[in-house]
Design a protein around this motif. Structure first.
Motif, short mmCIF file in Angstrom:
data_model
loop_
_atom_site.label_atom_id
_atom_site.label_comp_id
_atom_site.label_asym_id
_atom_site.label_seq_id
_atom_site.Cartn_x
_atom_site.Cartn_y
_atom_site.Cartn_z
N ASP A 1 61.63 -20.39 7.87
CA ASP A 1 60.92 -19.73 8.92
C ASP A 1 60.55 -20.66 10.07
O ASP A 1 59.71 -20.75 10.96
N GLY B 1 63.64 -25.04 -2.46
CA GLY B 1 62.66 -24.81 -1.70
C GLY B 1 62.42 -23.37 -0.92
O GLY B 1 61.41 -22.89 -0.92
N ASN B 2 63.68 -22.90 -0.41
CA ASN B 2 63.62 -21.96 0.31
C ASN B 2 63.21 -20.60 -0.26
O ASN B 2 62.34 -19.88 0.22
N TYR C 1 55.61 -30.10 -2.47
CA TYR C 1 54.78 -29.09 -1.87
C TYR C 1 53.77 -28.85 -2.63
O TYR C 1 53.70 -29.33 -3.64
N SER D 1 61.23 -25.94 7.13
CA SER D 1 62.06 -24.84 6.26
C SER D 1 62.93 -24.18 7.09
O SER D 1 62.53 -23.42 7.98
N SER E 1 51.59 -25.61 -4.21
CA SER E 1 51.60 -24.23 -4.15
C SER E 1 50.32 -23.38 -3.64
O SER E 1 49.40 -23.95 -3.71
N THR E 2 50.76 -22.15 -3.35
CA THR E 2 49.60 -21.32 -2.94
C THR E 2 48.29 -21.00 -3.88
O THR E 2 47.58 -21.11 -3.65
N SER F 1 51.71 -24.38 3.95
CA SER F 1 52.14 -25.13 5.00
C SER F 1 51.34 -26.59 5.17
O SER F 1 50.25 -26.46 4.83
N TYR G 1 56.51 -27.47 5.33
CA TYR G 1 55.78 -27.12 4.04
C TYR G 1 55.93 -28.24 3.12
O TYR G 1 54.94 -29.03 2.82
N VAL H 1 59.23 -20.73 -0.23
CA VAL H 1 58.83 -20.38 1.17
C VAL H 1 58.95 -18.88 1.44
O VAL H 1 57.92 -18.32 1.73
N GLU H 2 60.18 -18.15 0.94
CA GLU H 2 60.14 -16.77 1.31
C GLU H 2 59.35 -15.94 0.58
O GLU H 2 58.90 -14.80 0.79
#
Lengths: 551, 287
Positions: free
Chosen positions: A259, A222-223, A438, A256, A440-441, A233, A263, A226-227
């Motif tokens: 940050d 996951g992280n 999640y 997460s 995705s963007t 989110s 998410y 996110v990074e």
């Protein structure tokens, strides 16, 4: 001379034997083994990659075949032709009926197909003016796209249709990929042209992402997503879909660590709880802790159990100090602050850790832990719990299987909350909801996919789906998991009831430090409770290692 | 005939084996020494420069309380193996040598623990010394935490028990090599059984005992598996560290690779020195 020659030839013979029998085989073996290892490694990698790529290609072919079959359907089932025939018979008076019929047919056949963006039926007699359309909103189709087709690609399509006869044709333009087919009557004369714009992203995505998929499988976590800003989110999703994940308890949706933003919508996970041997409690005349039991009341209960000649808490500080470590610290912070690793011995988290460790020391000094806690193995103390020599045993949801296997009387056991202290309510638990869904963007920013992605995740996180997968494990469902309780043991029923009343959940803070970093505390727990190692020293040593690792 | 005096071809025969040793033993050994001066936290992790001062780890060896315990316990272990394992093996070998029937039986019985894996033995002795329901606790009739009360005894007993058979076999073979005629002559001269042992068996067994002593001392420095299974992390309260177990702990459990490299090098140095000392004490003799 002759003798020298003989000696030299003997030397050469020796050298040859050495080379052939020793050095050469040695080098050959080393070379063979090395190259074999390299080749097998590469081959394995290539095989996996090829298998993945093959699978993706097959999926792609199936999706494309589906699009062609859908296009063929309009000709084969004869519905459109029948309507067209009636329209021709009735003349202009039947135009409205025909228009409605075609429109309904196209909507029913194509507006929900994932492989299709829009479909257009143009009549051969006047393709410029007599056309009927249908678009799939879910795959990004819109009226604007159809207008774009008429202005940019229609002529090319009509040109292609002339040469097709009964065959199916494909056209790739700058705007899209089309499947073109002539609509034939019984004498095989074309009366219309059916055009479908294929959803290329859907049909060809498996091939496009074959390599990408292979890479992701190896690095799934996951992280890093996110990074790298690769996921959206929950807050952003809810801005457009307010009902998104509304069946989940917001407090239990993990943030997460990267940050602190939520998410992923949690699927299911695990919990840690206090297993209780009911027979011991009954024999000692003690009450089983409940959601309302405080830490001080728990200590009193332990004293009662000890006075009755039983060990209150079965635990091995030598081998498994981590469960008590986690809850002892949790009792000095809260669900929101628990996953904070101290940066200094005397910051807020550092103080909580100190106080938590002091609590474990207190339990040890009061004689509430297994007498051999500093030398026992985990199995040893667990056995003492099963055999009715100890009252409490702290462990995770996965331990239920071990209890079931180790006892003939599963109903003698229950599970409850670890009594809380300070800001932590007893119903605030340690649990893992580390797996979740999640979006995705990339998918979110593609308007053609957004709606579908949200619908898909909502299907996955519905009460029904989560319940089917979770069983008695932790979920973030507001209503708890729906399970057929008649098939459960009493312990499982108790376990199932526990998360329903949960007020907060947090991950284990120990997971945020590496094994070598936590060693000064975990490996020295017996020394800490014995007072041979100062709590602050152990903590400081851990912080030093964290700092060194961060360099 | 000069060709047979020429030793050069022998060197060529030695090269492949030497290459193998160089790649898989000497190079890692030298690298280990270099690592002990570097900053390396995790196994396989990157080197973060040279320690400051470069001898930091060696200075730490002198002040580390766990290392002191490990050294003390290792020295005790050396004496226990010397007297417990080799000493007991000598006595058993002498006794078996004097038995006319059943020699093979005793050889098998005493050698048997060697073929059992250390992990299985560890579990076995864990059950024997278990606090609640263990064999010894049952025998004395009350729950006794043997591991906490007598940690070193509990740790060393299984080690001695396991390796007695190993030295026993070596010594019995040594005894079998002593010519029977010597005993017969001594018997004709009227020597008693004790005198035969004292003046024939013992002196002629001296060199074998010396080899056993060197093996026992270097073995004691490396002993790891059984103590680790029974007393992980130096339990209880760091009382049972040995140089071997502490080195493993610092490599695998609480990784500090440069420091564990220093411990490893220290063990090698200690091994070389101690084997020299043992060789000096048990000087090999020619008879």
């Amino acid at each position: 001379m002759n003798k020298d020659k003989k000696i030299r030839s003997l030397k050469w013979k020796f050298a040859k034997i050495m080379l052939l029998c020793w050095v050469l085989p040695f080098l050959v073996i080393i070379g063979l083994v090395g190259s074999y290892m390299l080749i097998t490694q590469r081959e394995n990698q290539m095989e996996r990659l090829a298998a993945q790529a093959g699978l993706n290609t097959r999926t792609c072919a199936e999706r494309l075949n589906g699009a062609i079959a859908d296009s063929r359907q309009a000709t084969y089932d004869g519905t459109l032709f029948e309507q067209y025939r009636q329209y021709r018979r009735q003349g202009s008076s039947g135009e409205r009926i025909f228009s409605n019929g075609v429109q309904n047919y196209l909507n029913a056949q194509y507006s929900h197909k994932k492989n299709n963006i829009f479909t257009v039926l143009m009549l051969k007699e006047d393709p410029l003016n007599k056309h009927y359309t249908s678009y799939n909103f879910g795959t990004g189709g819109s009226y604007g796209m159809i207008q774009h087709f008429f202005s940019q690609d229609r002529d090319q399509v009509l040109e292609l249709a002339k040469s097709l006869d009964t065959a199916v044709g494909f056209l790739k333009t700058d705007n899209g990929f089309y499947i073109v087919r002539n609509m034939m009557d019984r004498s095989f004369t074309a009366w219309g042209i059916l055009v479908s714009r294929v959803n290329v992203n859907y049909c060809f995505e498996p091939v496009k992402t074959a390599w990408e998929d292979f890479h992701v499988q190896l690095n799934i976590s996951g992280n890093p997503f996110v990074e790298a800003g690769k996921v959206v989110s929950i807050e952003d999703i809810r801005a457009e879909y307010p009902e998104y994940a509304s069946n989940m308890k917001d407090d239990m949706i993990p943030a997460s660590p990267a940050d602190g933003v939520q998410y992923a919508v949690p699927f299911y996970g695990y919990w840690e709880g206090l297993y209780v041997n009911k027979a011991v409690m009954e024999a000692a005349g003690a009450e089983i802790p409940t959601a309302d039991t405080t830490w001080d009341q728990f200590l009193e209960t332990c004293q009662v159990i000890k006075n009755a000649g039983y060990t209150p808490i079965a635990t091995s500080l030598a081998k498994e100090p981590h469960y008590w470590f986690e809850f002892a610290i949790y009792n000095h912070d809260s669900a929101k602050t628990h996953t904070t690793v101290p940066e200094a011995v005397d910051d807020a988290a550092g103080e909580a850790w100190q106080a938590g460790l002091a609590d474990i020391k207190d339990l040890y000094e009061k004689g509430f832990l297994s007498e051999n806690t500093n030398t026992a193995t985990g199995d040893e103390v667990f056995q003492s719990f099963l055999e009715g020599k100890s009252a409490f045993y702290l462990d995770g949801s996965w331990k239920m299987g071990g209890i079931k296997e180790g006892t003939d009387d599963i109903d003698n056991f229950t599970v409850t909350y670890v009594p809380g202290n300070g800001d932590r309510k007893s119903t605030d638990i340690i649990g893992g909801l580390s797996s979740g869904w999640y979006i995705s963007t990339k998918c979110w920013e593609d308007e053609a996919k957004r709606d579908a992605a949200v619908s898909l995740v909502e299907k996955f996180i519905s009460d029904e789906t989560v319940s089917a997968f979770a069983g008695t494990a932790t979920t973030a469902l507001k209503n708890g998991a729906e399970i057929d309780e008649s098939s459960l043991t009493n312990l499982e029923k108790d376990a199932l009831a526990m998360p329903k009343d949960t007020t907060g959940i947090t991950g284990a803070v120990q997971d945020l430090v590496t094994q070598d970093e936590r060693a000064p505390i975990f490996d020295n727990m017996p020394q800490i409770v014995e007072g041979q190692t100062e709590i602050t020293d152990a903590l400081q040593e851990m912080l030093d290692i964290i700092e060194e690792n961060a360099e | 005939m000069n060709v047979y005096k020429n030793k050069k071809p022998a060197w060529v025969f030695l090269i492949p084996a030497f290459l193998f040793m160089a790649v898989f033993l000497y190079y890692p050994f030298l690298q280990n020494i270099v690592n002990s001066f570097m900053k390396i936290r995790n196994l396989g992790g990157g080197v973060k420069g040279v320690n400051n001062p470069f001898y930091k780890n060696y200075a730490e060896l002198l002040t580390d309380p766990n290392m002191r315990v490990a050294l003390k316990n290792t020295v005790i272990m050396i004496f226990v193996t010397l007297f417990g394992e080799v000493g007991l093996a000598v006595i058993l070998a002498m006794l078996v040598d004097n038995v006319k029937r059943g020699t093979k039986f005793f050889r098998i019985v005493y050698f048997f623990p060697i073929v059992i894996s250390a992990t299985a033995l560890g579990v076995l002795f864990n059950l024997i010394f278990q606090y609640d329901g263990g064999m010894l606790s049952q025998m004395v009739g009350e729950k006794t935490n043997w591991k906490e009360l007598y940690p070193l005894t509990v740790m060393m007993t299984p080690v001695v028990w396991q390796y007695v058979g190993f030295y026993f076999i070596i010594l019995v073979t040594g005894l079998n090599n002593i010519p029977e005629e010597l005993y017969e002559s001594a018997a004709i001269d009227g020597a008693t059984r004790w005198q035969k042992v004292r003046y024939i068996s013992w002196p002629l067994l001296h060199n074998v005992v010396c080899t056993c002593a060197v093996l026992a001392v270097t073995g004691a420095l490396k002993v790891f598996d059984l103590p680790w299974v029974m007393f992980p992390n130096g339990a209880p309260l760091g009382k049972t560290w040995l140089t071997g177990t502490y080195m493993y702990y610092k490599t695998m459990q609480a990784p500090d690779i440069d420091y564990s490299s220093a411990i490893a090098f220290f063990i090698v140095i200690l091994g070389v020195i101690l084997s020299k000392v043992v060789n000096k004490i048990f000087k090999e003799r020619d008879y």
